[in-house]
Design a protein around this motif. Structure first.
Motif, PDB file in Angstrom:
ATOM      1  N   GLU A  87       0.808  -1.209   0.000  1.00  0.00           N
ATOM      2  CA  GLU A  87       0.000   0.000   0.000  1.00  0.00           C
ATOM      3  C   GLU A  87       0.852   1.274   0.000  1.00  0.00           C
ATOM      4  N   ASP A  88       0.301   2.307  -0.617  1.00  0.00           N
ATOM      5  CA  ASP A  88       0.809   3.670  -0.505  1.00  0.00           C
ATOM      6  C   ASP A  88      -0.405   4.591  -0.548  1.00  0.00           C
ATOM      7  N   GLU A  89      -0.198   5.905  -0.500  1.00  0.00           N
ATOM      8  CA  GLU A  89      -1.320   6.837  -0.416  1.00  0.00           C
ATOM      9  C   GLU A  89      -2.227   6.748  -1.629  1.00  0.00           C
ATOM     10  N   GLU A  90      -1.627   6.663  -2.817  1.00  0.00           N
ATOM     11  CA  GLU A  90      -2.435   6.616  -4.041  1.00  0.00           C
ATOM     12  C   GLU A  90      -3.279   5.346  -4.098  1.00  0.00           C
ATOM     13  N   LEU A  92      -4.252   3.425  -1.589  1.00  0.00           N
ATOM     14  CA  LEU A  92      -5.312   3.470  -0.579  1.00  0.00           C
ATOM     15  C   LEU A  92      -6.448   4.399  -1.008  1.00  0.00           C
ATOM     16  N   SER A  93      -6.105   5.500  -1.687  1.00  0.00           N
ATOM     17  CA  SER A  93      -7.135   6.407  -2.187  1.00  0.00           C
ATOM     18  C   SER A  93      -8.004   5.709  -3.225  1.00  0.00           C
ATOM     19  N   ILE A  94      -7.366   4.960  -4.119  1.00  0.00           N
ATOM     20  CA  ILE A  94      -8.120   4.197  -5.121  1.00  0.00           C
ATOM     21  C   ILE A  94      -9.033   3.184  -4.437  1.00  0.00           C
ATOM     22  N   TYR A  95      -8.480   2.509  -3.420  1.00  0.00           N
ATOM     23  CA  TYR A  95      -9.260   1.491  -2.708  1.00  0.00           C
ATOM     24  C   TYR A  95     -10.484   2.116  -2.026  1.00  0.00           C
ATOM     25  N   GLU A  96     -10.274   3.234  -1.330  1.00  0.00           N
ATOM     26  CA  GLU A  96     -11.379   3.864  -0.596  1.00  0.00           C
ATOM     27  C   GLU A  96     -12.459   4.359  -1.554  1.00  0.00           C
ATOM     28  N   GLN A  97     -12.064   4.964  -2.678  1.00  0.00           N
ATOM     29  CA  GLN A  97     -13.058   5.429  -3.651  1.00  0.00           C
ATOM     30  C   GLN A  97     -13.818   4.250  -4.253  1.00  0.00           C
ATOM     31  N   THR A  98     -13.093   3.185  -4.543  1.00  0.00           N
ATOM     32  CA  THR A  98     -13.739   1.996  -5.101  1.00  0.00           C
ATOM     33  C   THR A  98     -14.664   1.352  -4.089  1.00  0.00           C
ATOM     34  N   ARG A 461      -8.552   6.470 -14.126  1.00  0.00           N
ATOM     35  CA  ARG A 461      -9.840   6.979 -13.637  1.00  0.00           C
ATOM     36  C   ARG A 461     -10.807   7.060 -14.822  1.00  0.00           C
TER      37      ARG A 461
END
Length: 506
Positions: A87-90, A92-98, A461
């Motif tokens: 994991e990294d910030e990007e 995790l951001s993709i995961y949370e949005q998904t 995206r």
């Protein structure tokens, strides 16, 4: 394992109702075998399991649960590609949005679901590269070195063995700290200690010491198997043919308060292997009992089961060839999930326990090859003290080096930096250091390795496919309305023209 590597599909999480032909993303902290099975049953396009940057930060119950699941994942064959990513910030951001988009699909109203689906942003997960293929000419290397004893040509040989390769569900994440970085660390420390003893004639023992860092240990000990065949069947003279006193295999020695000597046949009294067992017990009770009272020792007897596809321990390869051998480990069972897990990281190795175990083995081995008990040496005599003591800092640095890199057999060839460093390290203390290579038999391969073990995955995206459909419907509706409006405007224009003509005529 998985048989596909290529991916080009939309991302979802397990919260979504439909996972078919979707890339299902899961975090390790939320991972469960039921969710994994759900993705496979629904014919997911791929599964991406997101690992934290530091395994030590993961709760132990989560780590233990995943280690129990790993053997099932390894044993199951599926065409669905399974990826592991750190994991990294990007990411995790993709995961949370998904995850948010997937969870919203459970809304009460179908209209709300349709509207959210049409307006939400999604991610298309794409990997580039070819489908994975078998590598037919891959070599499994091993490294051997020796210390020659003093006192004649026909000296007995003590063989010290540890396999260096690691294993887990993802080769590039298999660092194998305890299994078997700890075993290699002990082997190298023993090589250093005994090279000093063998430097001086006064402390030069009447035993040959043969050190073997074997490859392919996680693949049924293929490096050891072929090494034995070459030394026993295809060579006129070798240290393995002449007079083997016993073979000591080192495996998973980096933690715990117990040591187990695994044997295929209990050693008989009067043999050197029985003497080693006796000296181990003596060292544990008398010399180190006061310093390490918490340490327990036992002998575990398990017969070799040739009906099994995989041997339990490395000493069984030697026992099959009628060489007296045993394995020492802190694990009581060969089925422990720690031996084949990507969770086996540096944080799981207790350097103090590793140093203690190294000392126990070194003291017992020294008492055997110098015959100290029969010579009347005190039971509490300590050999490795002062200038000859076990160097904990050295063990730590070796463990840091070993566990800083993946050591899966699929990643280590004869020209790898790891192997050249290992060979150089052994060459500092041992003589006649050389590599030994194993290649799979083309007619009946014992192992098959594949390429494409690491891929770059791109996340784009995108709007979901239904957005294009709705957009097309809206455009069609707009054009339809415009066409109808134009038609009606034309009729209205003609009617106005007719009324205007009638007015003029009147």
């Amino acid at each position: 394992g998985t048989r596909s590597a290529v991916l080009n599909t939309e991302a979802r999480t397990v919260e979504a109702d439909v996972l078919s032909r979707r890339c299902v993303m899961m975090r390790l902290v939320d991972f469960s075998y039921e969710q994994y099975q759900k993705a496979l049953r629904q014919s997911a396009g791929a599964v991406v399991i997101i690992l934290p940057r530091s395994i030590s930060s993961v709760p132990q119950d989560v780590v233990r649960q995943f280690m129990e699941i790993e053997p099932e994942m390894l044993a199951m064959e599926t065409i669905v590609p399974v990826y592991f990513a750190v994991e990294d910030e990007e990411l995790l951001s993709i995961y949370e949005q998904t995850r948010a988009a997937s969870a919203s699909q459970g809304s009460a109203s179908a209209a709300e679901v349709l509207l959210h689906t049409a307006t939400a942003n999604g991610f298309q997960m794409v990997t580039s590269g070819a489908q994975s293929k078998a590598i037919n000419d891959w070599l499994i290397p091993s490294v051997e070195g020796r210390l020659t004893g003093l006192g004649g040509e026909d000296l007995p040989t003590v063989v010290i063995v540890a396999h260096y390769d690691s294993f887990g569900v993802a080769p590039w994440l298999s660092h194998g700290a305890d299994s078997n970085g700890s075993g290699i660390s002990v082997l190298l420390e023993l090589a250093r200690l005994f090279s000093r003893l063998y430097t001086y004639r006064r402390t030069h023992a009447g035993y040959n010491l043969l050190f073997f860092a074997s490859g392919g240990g996680k693949f049924n000990y293929q490096g050891t198997k072929r090494w034995l065949e070459d030394n026993l069947d295809h060579t006129d003279s070798s240290l393995l043919q002449d007079n083997v006193a016993f073979v000591l295999c080192l495996d998973t020695l980096g933690r715990g308060n117990s040591l187990h000597l695994h044997v295929s046949k209990p050693p008989k009294e009067g043999t050197l292997q029985h003497a080693f067992l006796r000296e181990l017990e003596l060292v544990m009770k008398s010399m180190l009992g006061s310093q390490f009272p918490e340490v327990k020792f036992s002998m575990v007897h398990k017969k070799i089961n040739l009906a099994e596809d995989m041997l339990a321990w490395e000493h069984e390869r030697f026992a099959i060839r009628r060489l007296p051998a045993f394995t020492i480990s802190h694990l009581e069972s060969h089925r422990d999930s720690l031996r084949n897990s990507i969770m086996d990281r540096r944080a799981r190795v207790d350097t103090k326990a590793l140093t203690r175990n190294t000392r126990i083995i070194a003291e017992a081995l020294t008492r055997v090859i110098y015959n100290l008990t029969d010579k009347g040496a005190p039971a509490d005599l300590q050999i490795f003290t002062d200038q000859m003591q076990i160097q904990q800092e050295q063990l730590e640095s070796v463990m840091d080096w070993l566990s800083s890199q993946p050591r899966a057999a699929q990643l280590i060839d004869k020209d790898s930096t790891f192997l050249s460093t290992l060979e150089y390290y052994m060459g500092r203390y041992l003589k006649d250091v050389k590599q030994h290579h194993v290649k799979a038999d083309k007619r009946d391969p014992e192992f098959v390795f594949y390429d494409q073990l690491k891929q770059v995955m791109n996340a784009y995206r995108v709007k979901p496919a239904i957005f294009d459909l709705l957009l097309a419907v809206c455009i069609a509706a707009y054009l339809g309305v415009a066409y109808v409006a134009v038609q009606h405007f034309g009729l209205l224009y003609k009617m106005i023209q007719r009324l205007s003509l009638k007015t003029k005529q009147q």
